[in-house]
Design a protein around this motif. Structure first.
Motif, PDB file in Angstrom:
ATOM      1  N   ARG A  83      50.035  37.189  44.789  1.00 43.94           N
ATOM      2  CA  ARG A  83      49.026  37.659  44.186  1.00 43.94           C
ATOM      3  C   ARG A  83      49.703  38.840  43.277  1.00 43.94           C
ATOM      4  O   ARG A  83      50.614  39.684  43.815  1.00 43.94           O
ATOM      5  CB  ARG A  83      48.044  38.596  45.419  1.00 43.94           C
ATOM      6  N   CYS A  84      49.294  38.916  42.012  1.00 42.39           N
ATOM      7  CA  CYS A  84      49.496  40.106  41.218  1.00 42.39           C
ATOM      8  C   CYS A  84      48.995  41.438  41.522  1.00 42.39           C
ATOM      9  O   CYS A  84      48.012  41.538  41.860  1.00 42.39           O
ATOM     10  CB  CYS A  84      49.155  39.707  39.896  1.00 42.39           C
ATOM     11  N   THR A  85      50.069  42.202  41.425  1.00 46.33           N
ATOM     12  CA  THR A  85      49.555  43.527  42.064  1.00 46.33           C
ATOM     13  C   THR A  85      48.957  44.465  40.861  1.00 46.33           C
ATOM     14  O   THR A  85      48.273  45.279  41.324  1.00 46.33           O
ATOM     15  CB  THR A  85      50.800  44.453  42.563  1.00 46.33           C
ATOM     16  N   ASP A  86      49.065  43.927  39.775  1.00 49.90           N
ATOM     17  CA  ASP A  86      48.371  44.598  38.854  1.00 49.90           C
ATOM     18  C   ASP A  86      46.631  43.968  38.493  1.00 49.90           C
ATOM     19  O   ASP A  86      46.023  44.653  38.711  1.00 49.90           O
ATOM     20  CB  ASP A  86      48.993  44.716  37.387  1.00 49.90           C
ATOM     21  N   CYS A  87      46.896  42.725  37.939  1.00 52.37           N
ATOM     22  CA  CYS A  87      45.440  42.048  37.866  1.00 52.37           C
ATOM     23  C   CYS A  87      44.765  41.502  38.806  1.00 52.37           C
ATOM     24  O   CYS A  87      43.726  41.068  38.814  1.00 52.37           O
ATOM     25  CB  CYS A  87      45.834  41.076  36.491  1.00 52.37           C
ATOM     26  N   GLY A  88      45.573  41.177  39.909  1.00 54.90           N
ATOM     27  CA  GLY A  88      44.895  40.680  41.155  1.00 54.90           C
ATOM     28  C   GLY A  88      44.649  39.152  41.033  1.00 54.90           C
ATOM     29  O   GLY A  88      44.445  38.504  42.214  1.00 54.90           O
ATOM     30  N   ARG A  89      45.381  38.604  40.041  1.00 52.22           N
ATOM     31  CA  ARG A  89      45.277  37.007  39.896  1.00 52.22           C
ATOM     32  C   ARG A  89      46.318  36.361  41.206  1.00 52.22           C
ATOM     33  O   ARG A  89      47.326  36.847  41.403  1.00 52.22           O
ATOM     34  CB  ARG A  89      46.082  36.637  38.520  1.00 52.22           C
TER      35      ARG A  89
ATOM     36  N   CYS B  73      53.747  38.388  36.664  1.00 52.71           N
ATOM     37  CA  CYS B  73      52.581  37.569  36.191  1.00 52.71           C
ATOM     38  C   CYS B  73      52.672  37.747  34.860  1.00 52.71           C
ATOM     39  O   CYS B  73      53.370  38.586  33.983  1.00 52.71           O
ATOM     40  CB  CYS B  73      51.565  38.372  36.887  1.00 52.71           C
TER      41      CYS B  73
ATOM     42  N   CYS C   3      50.557  39.103  33.033  1.00 52.54           N
ATOM     43  CA  CYS C   3      50.153  40.291  32.389  1.00 52.54           C
ATOM     44  C   CYS C   3      51.386  41.553  32.678  1.00 52.54           C
ATOM     45  O   CYS C   3      50.905  42.602  32.331  1.00 52.54           O
ATOM     46  CB  CYS C   3      48.828  40.992  33.323  1.00 52.54           C
TER      47      CYS C   3
ATOM     48  N   GLY D   9      52.637  42.379  35.529  1.00 53.38           N
ATOM     49  CA  GLY D   9      52.515  43.176  36.872  1.00 53.38           C
ATOM     50  C   GLY D   9      53.406  42.368  37.756  1.00 53.38           C
ATOM     51  O   GLY D   9      53.815  41.041  37.563  1.00 53.38           O
TER      52      GLY D   9
END
Ligand code: OAD
Length: 262
Positions: free
Chosen positions: A140-146, A166, A168, A170
């Motif tokens: 899971r991306c810790t910035d955008c949550g993807r 990611c 983004c 992140g």
């Protein structure tokens, strides 16, 4: 026989649930954390904390690569223990299966038992499985949550992208609960209410050493459930259990199912 006692408690229960740990996946070839050949003998548990992930993502990912390989590097599939539980859930004898495992094998077993007996592979299968510690098949991306499938991201890390990031920008984190991190709120809440509502509760293949999951069996027992423990070694909760059964899960659970369903 004590498995018969458990079978009767589950048959008579309005609500029954189970909590599993690494021991249920041991017959599938995935190592446990503690005890003989446990991964915490070979790896330093203290290196896999959320704090380390934040302060040293590169080192964290380098170590996590090795841990992931040691745990999930082989080919593995659900065993007779996962399948017996999945069938009991499908047939309405268990409300849900709470698990501390991140290997995804309970969800696989839910699909296996449904494919075999119904036309449509169920996408809700996973709804019956509460993954308290997340799922190591995802990151899971810790910035955008993807969320992304873990394998390709681990391959990028193995190729030197430490930490993998990611689109983004992140940093990706394995989609599992690290030490020092909160459990997903909705999941642990649902598990707690299940434990409270249960008339029968099974703790299977877990040393019950890690909170808050380790408290669920005791919560069930103190709110009136018949607590059964199926585990090779002793656990932190044996004295609260009505039945402590020491046998390989791949033997004990199919027999339990047979006694419940006939
Ligand atoms: P543990 O490794 O602590 O306990 C596994 C238990 O399974 C042991 O008590 C074994 O005796 C038992 N066991 C092994 N093989 C078995 C078999 N074939 N049949 C029956 N029992 C068997 O694993 P967990 O309790 O799941 O947390 O560990 C809990 C948490 O500690 C994990 O989720 C992980 C870890 O650190 C996080 O990653 C947050």
């Amino acid at each position: 026989d004590d498995i018969e006692t458990l079978a009767e408690a589950i048959r008579n229960a309005d609500t029954a649930a189970a909590l599993t740990g690494a021991g249920i996946s041991a017959p599938s070839g995935i190592p446990t954390f503690r005890g003989e050949d446990g991964v915490w003998d070979r790896f330093d548990e203290g290196q896999f904390t959320y704090g380390r992930f934040r302060s040293d993502p590169e080192g964290f990912w380098a170590d996590r690569l090795e841990l992931q390989e040691a745990m999930f590097g082989g080919d593995y599939e659900p065993n007779a223990g996962h399948e017996a539980l999945a069938a009991l859930e499908r047939d309405g004898h268990l409300e849900a299966i709470c698990t501390q495992n991140t290997d995804g094998l309970h969800a696989d077993a839910a699909a296996v038992v449904r494919d075999a007996d119904v036309d449509e592979p169920s996408v809700e299968a996973a709804e019956s499985v509460l993954e308290l510690h997340g799922n190591a098949r995802r990151v899971r991306c810790t910035d955008c949550g993807r969320r992304r499938e873990a394998d390709p991201i681990f391959e990028r890390a193995a190729d030197g992208e430490l930490p993998p990031t990611c689109g983004c920008g992140g940093v990706f984190k394995p989609d599992v609960v690290l030490f020092g991190e909160q459990l997903p709120g909705a999941v642990i809440q649902r598990a707690r209410s299940l434990a409270r509502e249960s008339d029968a509760f099974l703790a299977i293949g877990s040393s019950l050493a890690v909170e808050p999951a380790a408290s669920l069996p005791r919560q069930a027992s103190s709110s009136g459930a018949t607590l059964g423990i199926v585990n090779l070694e002793s656990t932190s909760c044996d004295e609260a259990a009505a039945v402590v059964h020491r046998e390989d899960v791949a033997e004990a659970l199919p027999r339990l199912r047979e006694l419940i369903e006939g």
